[in-house]
Design a protein around this motif. Structure first.
Motif, mmCIF file in Angstrom:
data_model
loop_
_atom_site.group_PDB
_atom_site.id
_atom_site.type_symbol
_atom_site.label_atom_id
_atom_site.label_comp_id
_atom_site.label_asym_id
_atom_site.label_seq_id
_atom_site.Cartn_x
_atom_site.Cartn_y
_atom_site.Cartn_z
ATOM 1 N N ALA A 30 33.320 25.712 35.507
ATOM 2 C CA ALA A 30 34.110 26.875 35.896
ATOM 3 C C ALA A 30 35.004 27.334 34.742
ATOM 4 C CB ALA A 30 34.948 26.558 37.129
ATOM 5 N N ALA A 31 35.607 26.364 34.058
ATOM 6 C CA ALA A 31 36.474 26.708 32.925
ATOM 7 C C ALA A 31 35.670 27.353 31.805
ATOM 8 C CB ALA A 31 37.179 25.453 32.416
ATOM 9 N N LEU A 32 34.440 26.861 31.597
ATOM 10 C CA LEU A 32 33.581 27.434 30.560
ATOM 11 C C LEU A 32 33.199 28.872 30.901
ATOM 12 C CD1 LEU A 32 32.000 27.021 27.942
ATOM 13 C CD2 LEU A 32 30.113 26.093 29.319
ATOM 14 N N HIS A 33 32.869 29.108 32.177
ATOM 15 C CA HIS A 33 32.531 30.463 32.614
ATOM 16 C C HIS A 33 33.749 31.385 32.464
ATOM 17 C CE1 HIS A 33 28.422 30.229 34.000
ATOM 18 N NE2 HIS A 33 28.677 29.140 34.719
ATOM 19 N N TYR A 34 34.912 30.868 32.794
ATOM 20 C CA TYR A 34 36.123 31.682 32.678
ATOM 21 C C TYR A 34 36.362 32.093 31.223
ATOM 22 C CZ TYR A 34 41.051 32.859 32.386
ATOM 23 O OH TYR A 34 42.250 33.491 32.098
ATOM 24 N N ARG A 35 36.270 31.143 30.322
ATOM 25 C CA ARG A 35 36.490 31.448 28.906
ATOM 26 C C ARG A 35 35.433 32.429 28.391
ATOM 27 N NH1 ARG A 35 37.502 25.832 28.627
ATOM 28 N NH2 ARG A 35 35.477 25.457 27.613
ATOM 29 N N THR A 36 34.185 32.246 28.845
ATOM 30 C CA THR A 36 33.110 33.161 28.426
ATOM 31 C C THR A 36 33.380 34.581 28.919
ATOM 32 O OG1 THR A 36 31.511 31.330 28.494
ATOM 33 C CG2 THR A 36 30.629 33.588 28.499
ATOM 34 N N GLY A 37 33.773 34.673 30.181
ATOM 35 C CA GLY A 37 34.068 35.987 30.746
ATOM 36 C C GLY A 37 35.217 36.671 30.025
ATOM 37 N N ARG A 38 36.289 35.917 29.728
ATOM 38 C CA ARG A 38 37.434 36.499 29.022
ATOM 39 C C ARG A 38 37.051 36.914 27.601
ATOM 40 N NH1 ARG A 38 40.875 38.604 32.170
ATOM 41 N NH2 ARG A 38 42.008 38.983 30.216
ATOM 42 N N LEU A 39 36.205 36.123 26.964
ATOM 43 C CA LEU A 39 35.768 36.451 25.608
ATOM 44 C C LEU A 39 34.937 37.732 25.608
ATOM 45 C CD1 LEU A 39 35.710 35.593 22.638
ATOM 46 C CD2 LEU A 39 33.645 34.250 23.153
ATOM 47 N N LEU A 40 34.017 37.848 26.576
ATOM 48 C CA LEU A 40 33.209 39.063 26.677
ATOM 49 C C LEU A 40 34.090 40.277 26.938
ATOM 50 C CD1 LEU A 40 30.192 37.783 28.825
ATOM 51 C CD2 LEU A 40 30.120 38.492 26.426
ATOM 52 N N LEU A 41 35.076 40.106 27.814
ATOM 53 C CA LEU A 41 35.968 41.214 28.147
ATOM 54 C C LEU A 41 36.772 41.651 26.921
ATOM 55 C CD1 LEU A 41 37.189 43.089 30.274
ATOM 56 C CD2 LEU A 41 38.797 41.252 30.878
ATOM 57 N N ALA A 42 37.255 40.679 26.159
ATOM 58 C CA ALA A 42 38.061 40.995 24.972
ATOM 59 C C ALA A 42 37.245 41.721 23.913
ATOM 60 C CB ALA A 42 38.654 39.710 24.396
#
Length: 298
Positions: free
Chosen positions: A32-44
């Motif tokens: 879940a933490a990995l998905h969260y970081r991936t999502g935030r990175l894509l958004l940024a």
């Protein structure tokens, strides 16, 4: 070597089994933490202009960490899911849109209605539409019920009642569809009997004929925006026109008379008037003195 392969966006696992094996080594919390970081990175790394096109990809990651979304990012994730749902609805992705909206509703709080009313209203109305499109009629009706239980303004009430009537026209009986429309029409003002008398029908036809006789050809080329109340009446009559014809032809005749008479009064285009009226019960029928009848007989 051979476990990952280049792709358009970087690298990917060479085979699904390799990906599954790698994921099995990671706990649910870490995943879940990995998905969260991936999502935030894509958004940024996504510009505002490109965001609608990438919203689905971004929320696919963020939603897998839904339970750990920080409070200060909660509203942003709601907006992203609504955006992703809108993108999905442009194609056949009704189920995907329904999933995005379900996550958004899970994140939404009651206090959001006081600060983010428009997005809350749109979220529930879109959710009802998606539930209907994926065959969950009871869920769609429950969502509309929850909206109508709130203190809505006139335009919001029109949109909810219009959506309900459109759904009933496709999935419920003609009687239920007609009753839904009449409930909305009465809320907008005026007397709307379910089984109008012959005298009432002739009076409505007379008013429409008089309005049409006073209208000039030029008046029908001037397109104006309908006031909310008149827009709501047009929407409800159009959504339930076929059902009204089955329930009572006099009621259908009144629908048509109101549509054409209103067009003459408001100087809207003849195409818009025709779109709001019941097909087959138009000016020719009115001019010929349509009486109206019962049980499908004019």
């Amino acid at each position: 070597e051979g476990l990952v392969a280049p792709c358009r966006d970087g690298f990917q696992f060479a085979h699904d089994r390799v990906r599954e094996a790698a994921q099995s080594l990671v706990s649910d919390e870490e995943r879940a933490a990995l998905h969260y970081r991936t999502g935030r990175l894509l958004l940024a790394r996504t510009s505002p202009d490109a965001l609608p096109a990438r919203a689905i990809e971004i929320v696919e990651h963020l939603n897998r960490a839904c339970d750990s979304i920080p409070e200060h990012e909660r509203c942003e994730v709601i907006d992203l899911n609504v955006m992703a749902a809108r993108s999905a609805l442009q194609g056949p992705g009704y189920s995907a849109a329904a999933r995005h909206l379900e996550v958004a509703r899970r994140l939404m709080r009651e206090e959001d209605w006081s600060t983010r009313r428009e997005i809350c209203f749109s979220l529930l109305l879109m959710s009802a539409q998606c539930a209907f499109l994926v065959g969950r009629m009871d869920d769609a009706v429950a969502l509309l019920d929850s909206l109508e239980a709130r203190p809505l303004d006139q335009m919001e009430s029109i949109r909810v009642r219009g959506r309900r009537t459109e759904m009933y026209a496709l999935e419920r009986s003609t009687s239920e569809c007609t009753d839904s429309a009449l409930t909305g029409l009465r809320a907008l003002g005026g007397s709307w009997p379910r089984l109008p008398s012959l005298l009432r029908t002739r009076w409505e036809i007379f008013l429409a004929r008089r309005a049409l006789s006073r209208a000039t050809p030029e008046s029908f080329t001037q397109i104006q925006t309908l006031p909310p109340r008149e827009f709501g009446k047009s929407l409800l009559m159009q959504a339930s026109g076929a059902a009204a014809f089955e329930v009572d032809t006099r009621l259908a005749a009144i629908y048509s008379a109101r549509a054409y008479g209103r067009g003459a009064h408001l100087d809207i285009s003849i195409q818009e008037v025709q779109a709001a009226s019941l097909e087959g019960v138009g000016p020719a029928a009115l001019v010929n003195g349509l009486d109206g009848g019962r049980g499908g007989n004019l």
